[in-house]
Design a protein around this motif. Sequence first.
Motif, PDB file in Angstrom:
ATOM      1  N   TYR A  53      10.124  49.018  32.293  1.00  0.00           N
ATOM      2  CA  TYR A  53       9.276  48.586  33.409  1.00  0.00           C
ATOM      3  C   TYR A  53      10.101  47.991  34.542  1.00  0.00           C
ATOM      4  CZ  TYR A  53       5.531  48.908  29.961  1.00  0.00           C
ATOM      5  OH  TYR A  53       4.653  49.352  28.998  1.00  0.00           O
ATOM      6  N   GLY A  54       9.672  48.311  35.779  1.00  0.00           N
ATOM      7  CA  GLY A  54      10.194  47.649  36.955  1.00  0.00           C
ATOM      8  C   GLY A  54       9.218  46.589  37.426  1.00  0.00           C
ATOM      9  N   PHE A  55       9.626  45.821  38.432  1.00  0.00           N
ATOM     10  CA  PHE A  55       8.743  44.775  38.941  1.00  0.00           C
ATOM     11  C   PHE A  55       7.411  45.329  39.431  1.00  0.00           C
ATOM     12  CE2 PHE A  55      12.677  42.052  40.210  1.00  0.00           C
ATOM     13  CZ  PHE A  55      12.799  41.613  38.913  1.00  0.00           C
TER      14      PHE A  55
ATOM     15  N   ALA B 102      21.400  37.817  40.475  1.00  0.00           N
ATOM     16  CA  ALA B 102      19.952  37.908  40.288  1.00  0.00           C
ATOM     17  C   ALA B 102      19.233  36.834  41.096  1.00  0.00           C
ATOM     18  CB  ALA B 102      19.605  37.783  38.812  1.00  0.00           C
ATOM     19  N   ALA B 103      19.840  35.639  41.194  1.00  0.00           N
ATOM     20  CA  ALA B 103      19.233  34.541  41.943  1.00  0.00           C
ATOM     21  C   ALA B 103      19.263  34.784  43.446  1.00  0.00           C
ATOM     22  CB  ALA B 103      19.939  33.228  41.616  1.00  0.00           C
ATOM     23  N   ALA B 104      20.080  35.742  43.884  1.00  0.00           N
ATOM     24  CA  ALA B 104      20.138  36.094  45.307  1.00  0.00           C
ATOM     25  C   ALA B 104      19.308  37.333  45.621  1.00  0.00           C
ATOM     26  CB  ALA B 104      21.591  36.330  45.713  1.00  0.00           C
ATOM     27  N   ASP B 105      18.628  37.874  44.619  1.00  0.00           N
ATOM     28  CA  ASP B 105      17.847  39.098  44.772  1.00  0.00           C
ATOM     29  C   ASP B 105      16.428  38.730  45.219  1.00  0.00           C
ATOM     30  OD1 ASP B 105      16.389  41.439  44.533  1.00  0.00           O
ATOM     31  OD2 ASP B 105      17.125  41.933  42.532  1.00  0.00           O
ATOM     32  N   ALA B 106      16.078  39.089  46.447  1.00  0.00           N
ATOM     33  CA  ALA B 106      14.769  38.710  46.991  1.00  0.00           C
ATOM     34  C   ALA B 106      13.629  39.269  46.147  1.00  0.00           C
ATOM     35  CB  ALA B 106      14.648  39.193  48.439  1.00  0.00           C
TER      36      ALA B 106
ATOM     37  N   MET C 279      13.622  39.795  42.892  1.00  0.00           N
ATOM     38  CA  MET C 279      13.521  38.953  41.691  1.00  0.00           C
ATOM     39  C   MET C 279      12.801  37.653  42.017  1.00  0.00           C
ATOM     40  SD  MET C 279      14.253  38.155  38.464  1.00  0.00           S
ATOM     41  CE  MET C 279      15.651  39.098  37.806  1.00  0.00           C
ATOM     42  N   LEU C 280      13.204  37.007  43.089  1.00  0.00           N
ATOM     43  CA  LEU C 280      12.598  35.720  43.446  1.00  0.00           C
ATOM     44  C   LEU C 280      11.115  35.892  43.762  1.00  0.00           C
ATOM     45  CD1 LEU C 280      15.425  34.164  45.641  1.00  0.00           C
ATOM     46  CD2 LEU C 280      15.094  34.038  43.169  1.00  0.00           C
ATOM     47  N   ARG C 281      10.784  36.942  44.463  1.00  0.00           N
ATOM     48  CA  ARG C 281       9.376  37.197  44.805  1.00  0.00           C
ATOM     49  C   ARG C 281       8.547  37.457  43.547  1.00  0.00           C
ATOM     50  NH1 ARG C 281      10.524  40.327  48.470  1.00  0.00           N
ATOM     51  NH2 ARG C 281      10.411  42.311  47.336  1.00  0.00           N
TER      52      ARG C 281
END
Length: 212
Positions: free
Chosen positions: A64-66, A86-90, A92-94
């Motif tokens: 699965y993707g987001f 990963a913490a800089a991935d918009a 992921m954060l969203r």
Amino acid sequence: MPDRTAAICFGIVLYEGVEPIDLGGTVGVLSMAKRLLPNLQDAVIAREAGSVRMAGGLAVEVPYGFEDAPPCDVYVVCGGPGWPQAAADAAMLRFLQDRAPDRLASVCTGAMILAEAGCLNGRAATTRRASAGAETAAPLEVLRSGGVDARTAVVVDDGVVTGGGVSLAIDATLYLIGRFYGFAARDEVATLIEYDRALRANEDALGVHRLK
């Protein structure tokens, strides 16, 4: 009395550079737990479905993707040396910001990603206690310096559940099983995976902080 037949789905969130032990400590524990809890499910999720390369070079196929991830009762963010990216991935954060706080959890340095997403603001949390490799500071200290009430613990449950470092992914997953199915069921799973003694020893040494 918790319903052991309840349908509960754990979302396990991966990214490039996740530590394999964090996958084993989450999905591996859930795989064994399904022998006792028949309607327990898991969904492994990454930015996009497909191959994700973990720390050490092992690749896993993520279904699965987001965008197409199924609804889950809890989303557990794994840790590993890839966490700064990963913490800089918009995206992921969203994805994390769009989830209710009481459906979020992390193991090891997955807490650093939750912190970057703002999901630990005003909350207590834990993560890995020791620095590793090229790290200049322990993740727990980095978390504390960012304003999080960072605690040395096996698990901190302050609405968002965070687990300590590396092998404590097992303890955090067991804690979450207990949260949904009751701690008697948690103890049975711990015994099944031959972890009952380690679970007690870790809790005695480091503690579990339940704040919600």
